[in-house]
Enzyme design. Sequence first.
Site, mmCIF file in Angstrom:
data_model
loop_
_atom_site.group_PDB
_atom_site.id
_atom_site.type_symbol
_atom_site.label_atom_id
_atom_site.label_comp_id
_atom_site.label_asym_id
_atom_site.label_seq_id
_atom_site.Cartn_x
_atom_site.Cartn_y
_atom_site.Cartn_z
ATOM 1 N N GLU A 298 0.831 -1.202 0.000
ATOM 2 C CA GLU A 298 0.000 0.000 0.000
ATOM 3 C C GLU A 298 0.872 1.262 0.000
ATOM 4 O O GLU A 298 0.662 2.178 -0.794
ATOM 5 C CB GLU A 298 -0.896 -0.024 1.248
ATOM 6 N N ASP A 302 1.060 4.080 -3.008
ATOM 7 C CA ASP A 302 0.651 5.457 -2.770
ATOM 8 C C ASP A 302 1.775 6.433 -3.079
ATOM 9 O O ASP A 302 1.580 7.447 -3.754
ATOM 10 C CB ASP A 302 0.211 5.631 -1.308
ATOM 11 N N SER A 519 -7.497 2.301 -3.335
ATOM 12 C CA SER A 519 -6.186 2.640 -2.800
ATOM 13 C C SER A 519 -5.314 3.315 -3.836
ATOM 14 O O SER A 519 -4.452 4.110 -3.489
ATOM 15 C CB SER A 519 -5.455 1.352 -2.416
ATOM 16 N N ASP A 561 -17.522 12.645 -16.921
ATOM 17 C CA ASP A 561 -18.613 11.914 -16.286
ATOM 18 C C ASP A 561 -18.506 10.424 -16.648
ATOM 19 O O ASP A 561 -18.326 10.083 -17.815
ATOM 20 C CB ASP A 561 -19.946 12.500 -16.779
ATOM 21 N N ILE A 562 -18.576 9.562 -15.658
ATOM 22 C CA ILE A 562 -18.535 8.109 -15.903
ATOM 23 C C ILE A 562 -19.969 7.589 -15.780
ATOM 24 O O ILE A 562 -20.625 7.805 -14.758
ATOM 25 C CB ILE A 562 -17.628 7.385 -14.889
ATOM 26 N N GLY A 580 -24.172 12.649 -14.555
ATOM 27 C CA GLY A 580 -24.059 13.496 -13.372
ATOM 28 C C GLY A 580 -23.486 12.687 -12.217
ATOM 29 O O GLY A 580 -22.964 11.587 -12.396
ATOM 30 N N ASP A 582 -23.004 10.240 -9.172
ATOM 31 C CA ASP A 582 -23.598 8.974 -8.756
ATOM 32 C C ASP A 582 -22.752 8.384 -7.637
ATOM 33 O O ASP A 582 -21.569 8.716 -7.506
ATOM 34 C CB ASP A 582 -23.689 8.000 -9.942
#
Length: 600
Positions: A298, A302, A519, A561-562, A580, A582
């Site tokens: 992790e 990052d 992550s 937008d996805i 929009g 979600d």
Amino acid sequence: MRGLLGLVGSLLLAIPLAVAAPPNVYKTKQRIDAPRGWVKHSTPPPDQPISLRIALPQQNFHALEKHLFEVSDPDHNRYGQHLSKEEVEALVAPHKDSLDAVDEWLSGFGFEEKDLIRSPAKDWITITVPVSTAEKLLDTTYHVWKHTSGDMLVRTTSYSLPSNLHTHIELVQPTTMFGRVKPEKSTIFGLDEVTDVLHTASEALPLALGSGIIVDPSCNSTITVSCLLQLYNAVGYVPSNDPRNSIGITGYLEQFANIQDLQTFYAEQRPDALNSTFTFHSVAGGINSQNLSEAGAEANLDVQFAFGISHPIPATFYSTAGRPSQFTPDTRTPTNTNEPYTDWLDFILKQENPPLTISTSYGDDEQTVPEDFAKRICAGLAQLGARGVSVIFSSGDYGVGDGNSDPATQECFTNDGRNITRFIPTFPASCPFVTSVGGTVNIQEVAVSRFFSGGGFSDYFKRPVYQEQAVCKYLKSLPKGTYKGLFNAEGRGFPDVAAQSDRYRIWYRGRPVHIGGTSASSPAFAGLVALLNDARFKAKKSSLGFLNPLLYSRGVSGFNDITVGNNHGCGTTGFNASQGWDPVTGLGTPNFGKLKGIVT
Ligand SMILES: *[C@@H]1O[C@H](CO)[C@@H](O)[C@H](O)[C@H]1NC(C)=O
Ligand SMILES: *[C@@H]1O[C@H](CO)[C@@H](O)[C@H](O)[C@H]1NC(C)=O
Ligand SMILES: *[C@@H]1O[C@H](CO)[C@@H](O)[C@H](O)[C@H]1NC(C)=O
Ligand SMILES: *[C@@H]1O[C@H](CO)[C@@H](O)[C@H](O)[C@H]1NC(C)=O
Ligand SMILES: *[C@@H]1O[C@H](CO)[C@@H](O)[C@H](O)[C@H]1NC(C)=O
């Protein structure tokens, strides 16, 4: 032992007090049902040290919140006029009556000022005492609790305080807090072995996504720093190493980022960053052995992606100590290390200049953190926002579910005593003062489906004003009665935004691997926010600070937008990505070029 002396003192004292006034009888402060998966295991040794954190009410938090919303609203004339450390502390300081009442209670047990650790605003007091003393202070009985995962905690399901202190103490922990930090990295999919050589630029034609965005076709199967810069329209932007700018990554659960892996990663994906590194801070004893074979997946993910995007902006990594499974009754490890968010907040709020963008890829089921405690952690994150810091969290990898089993058949239960089926939001992603990042995959981008983008609605936090319009529009689009009783339609909706979240190529313990999870989305998004701050400084403007009021207003047009995909969980197909905002991918994925235009 201080505590023992203290008890004798309080017994002696109790006699004259009892004559003068009715004794302050203990009244239950909080009682909970133990969360699912935890069973009583044993009795802790009475001398087991425990660090109690006592929260005093923050007198003017509502005023702090008002300042926060004003200085974060791009249409307000105070936009960008962040508060100083001292101004924030003055607003969250407790009332003198609370300080006095708590001091009197503690001195009745023999504690002196030198035994107390106070936060700069004096709104938290920490004292380390044997469990036996904690039991007397709180009129409770602690047990060692064991989770089905093997994790152990010293906790209780109820505690009491003298009745006159109920208005002067908001909460005491660790008592009823069973939450554990969990990396959002999907443990189901883990790390995938990949070839040593990074293949880019095949014969295939570049993918043209419109508006001049061109992406290497290899990005559809392997995400690199270049892929993200291409996909999010940041190619060619050159940030400076302006010392006013900064980015930070937090690490928990004994993870540290390995510098040798980072250099290999830079050599492969960001050659101009080679030999550069980051500042390391150990919080409450967080480790940093730099032993290559102990590097954290992790932490490496990052650091490599956030700093790979933001180089050469000054960068910091925080390693906060503590993991619940480390508790063993014989080692006498102080149990304070089980609540790392507050340890980290203590540390960071003391800094004069905390990093201006901070990404955290950890979280847990909201319901495992008691509501009052979640609200105080969230209030701590608000203080960072008021000071001009953008606080960013990953939204979780388990869709609307709790991640304990297969999302298709999973049963999700509340632990509020009702044991009803309900979606399980993620905390701190559900805190309204953070920017929460969900996950996408592929080009064209769709909501991730190898695991599921955490999202939904908080059961603790009301919907904040900044997202009223966006969230109501989404809720209206749901067929009437959809998931009735499974979620809180009045709650804070999350995530706010999204970014690529799967098949990130990182270097880990000397080898390249693919890794996925929200992550990955959080540090990627944070890297771009640091670049936006660079652009703001170049335009002689302040840092962005708390992002959401901007993102949901002027910022909307700076997102892709996805609209495809959903986030399974609790035996349902979850919510759908849609036009929009979600509760799967939020407002969508960033377009750096457009956002830069909006903020400068
Ligand atoms: C990217 O990969 C997905 C899943 O394999 C595929 O459906 C999609 O067509 C690919 N996109 C392009 C542009 O090739
Ligand atoms: C990194 O350090 C090595 C060894 O000192 C040196 O040869 C190399 O040129 C440096 N690379 C960069 C990009 O500074
Ligand atoms: C590095 O870590 C590995 C695995 O924990 C351990 O076996 C090894 O002894 C460590 N090496 C050093 C030099 O400490
Ligand atoms: C909650 O209800 C489920 C299904 O009815 C049951 O299997 C489970 O044991 C219950 N849990 C508790 C803590 O009562
Ligand atoms: C998601 O979309 C599918 C397919 O259109 C539909 O059947 C389902 O009801 C939608 N779910 C929600 C929660 O909107």
